[in-house]
Design a protein around this motif. Structure first.
Motif, PDB file in Angstrom:
ATOM      1  N   LEU A 326       0.822  -1.203   0.000  1.00 19.26           N
ATOM      2  CA  LEU A 326       0.000   0.000   0.000  1.00 19.26           C
ATOM      3  C   LEU A 326       0.859   1.257   0.000  1.00 19.26           C
ATOM      4  CD1 LEU A 326      -3.015  -0.808   2.371  1.00 19.26           C
ATOM      5  CD2 LEU A 326      -3.094  -0.258  -0.078  1.00 19.26           C
ATOM      6  N   TYR A 327       1.996   1.208   0.683  1.00 18.10           N
ATOM      7  CA  TYR A 327       2.892   2.370   0.683  1.00 18.10           C
ATOM      8  C   TYR A 327       3.467   2.596  -0.705  1.00 18.10           C
ATOM      9  CZ  TYR A 327       6.722   5.537   1.768  1.00 18.10           C
ATOM     10  OH  TYR A 327       7.585   6.617   1.781  1.00 18.10           O
ATOM     11  N   THR A 328       3.769   1.533  -1.411  1.00 16.54           N
ATOM     12  CA  THR A 328       4.258   1.669  -2.787  1.00 16.54           C
ATOM     13  C   THR A 328       3.207   2.332  -3.661  1.00 16.54           C
ATOM     14  OG1 THR A 328       5.662  -0.293  -2.555  1.00 16.54           O
ATOM     15  CG2 THR A 328       5.110   0.410  -4.793  1.00 16.54           C
ATOM     16  N   ALA A 329       1.947   1.933  -3.486  1.00 18.42           N
ATOM     17  CA  ALA A 329       0.853   2.555  -4.241  1.00 18.42           C
ATOM     18  C   ALA A 329       0.717   4.026  -3.866  1.00 18.42           C
ATOM     19  CB  ALA A 329      -0.453   1.814  -3.969  1.00 18.42           C
ATOM     20  N   PHE A 330       0.884   4.304  -2.577  1.00 19.88           N
ATOM     21  CA  PHE A 330       0.813   5.689  -2.116  1.00 19.88           C
ATOM     22  C   PHE A 330       1.914   6.529  -2.757  1.00 19.88           C
ATOM     23  CE2 PHE A 330       2.789   8.793   0.718  1.00 19.88           C
ATOM     24  CZ  PHE A 330       1.746   9.702   0.871  1.00 19.88           C
ATOM     25  N   GLN A 331       3.138   6.030  -2.769  1.00 19.50           N
ATOM     26  CA  GLN A 331       4.247   6.783  -3.346  1.00 19.50           C
ATOM     27  C   GLN A 331       4.007   7.096  -4.822  1.00 19.50           C
ATOM     28  OE1 GLN A 331       7.568   4.127  -2.153  1.00 19.50           O
ATOM     29  NE2 GLN A 331       8.504   5.980  -1.296  1.00 19.50           N
ATOM     30  N   SER A 332       3.492   6.110  -5.537  1.00 24.17           N
ATOM     31  CA  SER A 332       3.205   6.309  -6.955  1.00 24.17           C
ATOM     32  C   SER A 332       2.164   7.401  -7.158  1.00 24.17           C
ATOM     33  CB  SER A 332       2.723   4.999  -7.575  1.00 24.17           C
ATOM     34  OG  SER A 332       2.312   5.197  -8.915  1.00 24.17           O
ATOM     35  N   THR A 333       1.129   7.378  -6.320  1.00 23.66           N
ATOM     36  CA  THR A 333       0.065   8.381  -6.430  1.00 23.66           C
ATOM     37  C   THR A 333       0.570   9.752  -6.012  1.00 23.66           C
ATOM     38  OG1 THR A 333      -1.528   6.640  -5.905  1.00 23.66           O
ATOM     39  CG2 THR A 333      -2.319   8.908  -5.794  1.00 23.66           C
ATOM     40  N   LEU A 334       1.373   9.808  -4.956  1.00 26.33           N
ATOM     41  CA  LEU A 334       1.901  11.076  -4.462  1.00 26.33           C
ATOM     42  C   LEU A 334       2.771  11.766  -5.512  1.00 26.33           C
ATOM     43  CD1 LEU A 334       2.224  13.063  -2.070  1.00 26.33           C
ATOM     44  CD2 LEU A 334       4.218  11.715  -1.353  1.00 26.33           C
ATOM     45  N   SER A 335       3.543  10.978  -6.259  1.00 23.24           N
ATOM     46  CA  SER A 335       4.416  11.559  -7.277  1.00 23.24           C
ATOM     47  C   SER A 335       3.618  12.260  -8.368  1.00 23.24           C
ATOM     48  CB  SER A 335       5.315  10.483  -7.886  1.00 23.24           C
ATOM     49  OG  SER A 335       4.551   9.559  -8.651  1.00 23.24           O
ATOM     50  N   ARG A 336       2.390  11.805  -8.588  1.00 21.12           N
ATOM     51  CA  ARG A 336       1.528  12.443  -9.578  1.00 21.12           C
ATOM     52  C   ARG A 336       0.659  13.531  -8.966  1.00 21.12           C
ATOM     53  NH1 ARG A 336      -1.979   8.974 -10.858  1.00 21.12           N
ATOM     54  NH2 ARG A 336      -1.263   7.175  -9.640  1.00 21.12           N
ATOM     55  N   LEU A 337       0.358  13.391  -7.680  1.00 16.66           N
ATOM     56  CA  LEU A 337      -0.431  14.406  -6.981  1.00 16.66           C
ATOM     57  C   LEU A 337       0.350  15.711  -6.840  1.00 16.66           C
ATOM     58  CD1 LEU A 337      -3.084  14.986  -5.270  1.00 16.66           C
ATOM     59  CD2 LEU A 337      -1.678  14.401  -3.264  1.00 16.66           C
ATOM     60  N   VAL A 338       1.624  15.613  -6.461  1.00 18.94           N
ATOM     61  CA  VAL A 338       2.467  16.799  -6.269  1.00 18.94           C
ATOM     62  C   VAL A 338       3.730  16.628  -7.107  1.00 18.94           C
ATOM     63  CG1 VAL A 338       3.436  18.397  -4.579  1.00 18.94           C
ATOM     64  CG2 VAL A 338       1.598  16.851  -3.894  1.00 18.94           C
ATOM     65  N   PRO A 339       3.642  16.876  -8.401  1.00 20.97           N
ATOM     66  CA  PRO A 339       4.793  16.648  -9.280  1.00 20.97           C
ATOM     67  C   PRO A 339       5.868  17.732  -9.184  1.00 20.97           C
ATOM     68  CG  PRO A 339       2.924  17.446 -10.551  1.00 20.97           C
ATOM     69  CD  PRO A 339       2.425  17.245  -9.154  1.00 20.97           C
ATOM     70  N   TYR A 340       5.517  18.893  -8.605  1.00 20.86           N
ATOM     71  CA  TYR A 340       6.476  19.992  -8.535  1.00 20.86           C
ATOM     72  C   TYR A 340       6.547  20.505  -7.103  1.00 20.86           C
ATOM     73  CZ  TYR A 340       5.010  19.863 -13.425  1.00 20.86           C
ATOM     74  OH  TYR A 340       4.678  19.456 -14.693  1.00 20.86           O
ATOM     75  N   LYS A 341       7.746  20.583  -6.587  1.00 23.24           N
ATOM     76  CA  LYS A 341       7.904  21.008  -5.193  1.00 23.24           C
ATOM     77  C   LYS A 341       9.347  21.410  -4.941  1.00 23.24           C
ATOM     78  CE  LYS A 341       8.549  16.134  -3.939  1.00 23.24           C
ATOM     79  NZ  LYS A 341       8.316  15.645  -5.328  1.00 23.24           N
ATOM     80  N   SER A 342       9.546  22.173  -3.877  1.00 28.22           N
ATOM     81  CA  SER A 342      10.896  22.579  -3.507  1.00 28.22           C
ATOM     82  C   SER A 342      10.881  23.127  -2.091  1.00 28.22           C
ATOM     83  CB  SER A 342      11.416  23.655  -4.468  1.00 28.22           C
ATOM     84  OG  SER A 342      12.721  24.065  -4.100  1.00 28.22           O
ATOM     85  N   THR A 343      11.990  22.945  -1.399  1.00 24.41           N
ATOM     86  CA  THR A 343      12.126  23.517  -0.060  1.00 24.41           C
ATOM     87  C   THR A 343      13.566  23.915   0.203  1.00 24.41           C
ATOM     88  OG1 THR A 343      11.682  23.186   2.311  1.00 24.41           O
ATOM     89  CG2 THR A 343      12.562  21.304   1.092  1.00 24.41           C
ATOM     90  N   THR A 344      13.734  24.909   1.033  1.00 21.49           N
ATOM     91  CA  THR A 344      15.060  25.244   1.540  1.00 21.49           C
ATOM     92  C   THR A 344      15.363  24.288   2.695  1.00 21.49           C
ATOM     93  OG1 THR A 344      13.998  26.923   2.937  1.00 21.49           O
ATOM     94  CG2 THR A 344      14.979  27.666   0.849  1.00 21.49           C
ATOM     95  N   PRO A 345      16.622  24.193   3.126  1.00 19.52           N
ATOM     96  CA  PRO A 345      16.967  23.249   4.199  1.00 19.52           C
ATOM     97  C   PRO A 345      16.254  23.527   5.516  1.00 19.52           C
ATOM     98  CG  PRO A 345      18.941  23.908   3.002  1.00 19.52           C
ATOM     99  CD  PRO A 345      17.834  24.785   2.515  1.00 19.52           C
ATOM    100  N   SER A 346      15.844  24.771   5.715  1.00 20.59           N
ATOM    101  CA  SER A 346      15.107  25.132   6.923  1.00 20.59           C
ATOM    102  C   SER A 346      13.903  25.971   6.547  1.00 20.59           C
ATOM    103  CB  SER A 346      15.997  25.925   7.894  1.00 20.59           C
ATOM    104  OG  SER A 346      17.087  25.161   8.353  1.00 20.59           O
ATOM    105  N   ILE A 347      12.875  25.929   7.375  1.00 20.00           N
ATOM    106  CA  ILE A 347      11.723  26.807   7.216  1.00 20.00           C
ATOM    107  C   ILE A 347      11.666  27.737   8.417  1.00 20.00           C
ATOM    108  CG2 ILE A 347      10.387  25.276   5.755  1.00 20.00           C
ATOM    109  CD1 ILE A 347       8.895  24.348   8.284  1.00 20.00           C
ATOM    110  N   TYR A 348      10.908  28.809   8.274  1.00 22.13           N
ATOM    111  CA  TYR A 348      10.840  29.852   9.296  1.00 22.13           C
ATOM    112  C   TYR A 348       9.442  29.898   9.896  1.00 22.13           C
ATOM    113  CZ  TYR A 348      10.832  34.588  11.269  1.00 22.13           C
ATOM    114  OH  TYR A 348      10.727  35.671  12.106  1.00 22.13           O
ATOM    115  N   THR A 349       9.373  30.179  11.194  1.00 20.33           N
ATOM    116  CA  THR A 349       8.087  30.393  11.831  1.00 20.33           C
ATOM    117  C   THR A 349       8.133  31.671  12.650  1.00 20.33           C
ATOM    118  OG1 THR A 349       6.442  29.555  13.397  1.00 20.33           O
ATOM    119  CG2 THR A 349       8.748  28.909  13.780  1.00 20.33           C
ATOM    120  N   ASN A 350       7.054  32.411  12.589  1.00 16.91           N
ATOM    121  CA  ASN A 350       6.941  33.641  13.360  1.00 16.91           C
ATOM    122  C   ASN A 350       5.948  33.496  14.514  1.00 16.91           C
ATOM    123  OD1 ASN A 350       7.718  36.496  13.564  1.00 16.91           O
ATOM    124  ND2 ASN A 350       5.553  36.897  13.172  1.00 16.91           N
TER     125      ASN A 350
END
Length: 394
Positions: A326-350
């Motif tokens: 089921l996790y393999t199926a999830f990974q396959s679906t996730l790759s199509r659900l969010v095909p574009y993404k990016s993050t910096t090494p840290s995020i900020y909170t205020n």
């Protein structure tokens, strides 16, 4: 011979005219249907009788950046740009950005005061604004950019923010629930090419699922975004294309925030057409596995709340059922659900609720989920069960 020359000359004119319609810039303002109308919606971001937490000056900078990009590109092509911006909780203006002789101009289309301002926290009120926009700038397709504060799927309950961006202001009077937005777009008879939230915490599966029937793509940040918001002077040309270049949008966001004064930021672009499929996968997973709440501290945190509300979705499901079919199926679906993404090494909170304003990011799937939260903030632990996402996956 004369007829042949006339025929050849007429054909040449036709070819030249046909070629000209394919030249990308510049073009006069479309008088009938534009190829695309981009609608920028900036409701009041503070309280009913206060400017505390207002992002109005940041919005003005956003608009200036859009103009800079349009002027650099030589115009709007066959697009139109309409902006609705609140100047207080009881006043607003709808204007069109036009381009002529190398310079952008603001043309006022509608002024709103207390007497004629629609209730912007209701489906009817937002549908009214969308209907006015459609009548002023009809197009073959529409895209919507929403600038404000944001707290994802959480229901309006008066949370406050100052220097980061939720969907509305600092009290319920100026806050809008996501189901309300979805109903408003539906009432207006529209389907957006994309909805981009220039707000905090809006790239989450609960929001994407709620909006799946009114937009093709959802663009947003999984965490907090600086008050500066999206770098429109870098991203605009890729948003404005008839078929947006989503990878370039992500790249420009990442490049900008990687070198920003506070080098923190993430972004995810969700293909909402995959949301129902993902819901089906998660329903199977939830039927077969139960998350151990003791493991919540091991899941990638993507918010600044003391008790996490927004967890990285990929990491959560990995902790829930990693290594299974089921996790393999999830990974396959996730790759199509969010095909574009990016993050910096840290995020900020205020928010000031964590030991540090910086949170390390080692796992990032571009979208969050609140299934495992036990937070009492705005009754998140209870209200998550009232979302469409929860109800179809449990």
């Amino acid at each position: 011979m004369k007829k042949l020359l006339q025929l050849l000359f007429g054909t040449l004119l036709f070819v030249l005219a046909s070629c000209k319609t394919d030249v990308p810039a510049p073009y006069p303002l479309p008088q009938a249907h534009a190829d695309k109308t981009l609608f920028v919606y900036m409701p009041w971001s503070a309280a009913r009788n206060s400017n505390f937490g207002s992002l109005y000056q940041a919005f003005q900078r956003n608009i200036s950046d859009m103009k800079t990009a349009i002027e650099a590109d030589g115009g709007l092509y066959r697009n139109r740009l309409i902006i609705f911006i609140s100047t207080s909780s009881s006043s607003a203006v709808m204007m069109e950005i036009t381009y002529k002789n190398g310079v952008c101009h603001e043309d006022t289309l509608e002024r709103y005061a207390a007497a004629n301002l629609p209730e912007l926290t209701t489906a009817g009120g937002i549908a009214n604004v969308l209907g006015t926009m459609k009548s002023k700038a009809p197009a073959n397709q529409y895209a919507m950019i929403i600038g404000c504060h944001g707290t994802g799927w959480l229901f309006s309950n008066g949370g406050r923010r100052v220097s980061t961006r939720y969907f509305g202001g600092s009290e319920p009077y100026t806050q809008t629930n996501i189901p309300t937005l979805a109903e408003a777009i539906s009432r207006a008879g529209m389907h957006m090419q994309f909805i981009m939230f220039d707000d905090c915490y809006m790239s989450n599966i609960e929001v994407a699922y709620e909006l799946r029937n009114v937009t093709s793509h959802l663009i947003g940040c999984a965490s907090e975004v600086m008050a500066y918001g999206m770098p429109y002077h870098k991203m605009w040309r890729y948003l404005a294309q008839l078929s947006p270049d989503y990878q370039r949008i992500v790249n420009e966001f990442h490049n900008f925030y990687s070198t920003y004064s506070t080098p923190c930021g993430n972004i995810g672009i969700t293909d909402c057409a995959v949301a129902d499929e993902m819901a089906g996968v998660m329903k199977q997973i939830n039927a077969a596995y139960t998350f151990n709440l003791a493991d919540t501290l091991q899941v990638q945190k993507l918010d600044g709340y003391r008790n996490t509300i927004f967890y990285d979705m990929g990491d959560y499901v990995d902790k829930l059922c990693g290594g299974t079919a089921l996790y393999t199926a999830f990974q396959s679906t996730l790759s199509r659900l969010v095909p574009y993404k990016s993050t910096t090494p840290s995020i900020y909170t205020n928010l000031g609720e964590t030991p540090s304003r910086y949170i390390s990011v080692t796992r990032f799937s571009g979208i969050t989920i609140s299934d495992p939260t036990v937070s009492s903030y705005e009754s998140a632990f209870l209200n998550k069960t009232h979302t469409q996402w929860w109800q179809v996956t449990h």
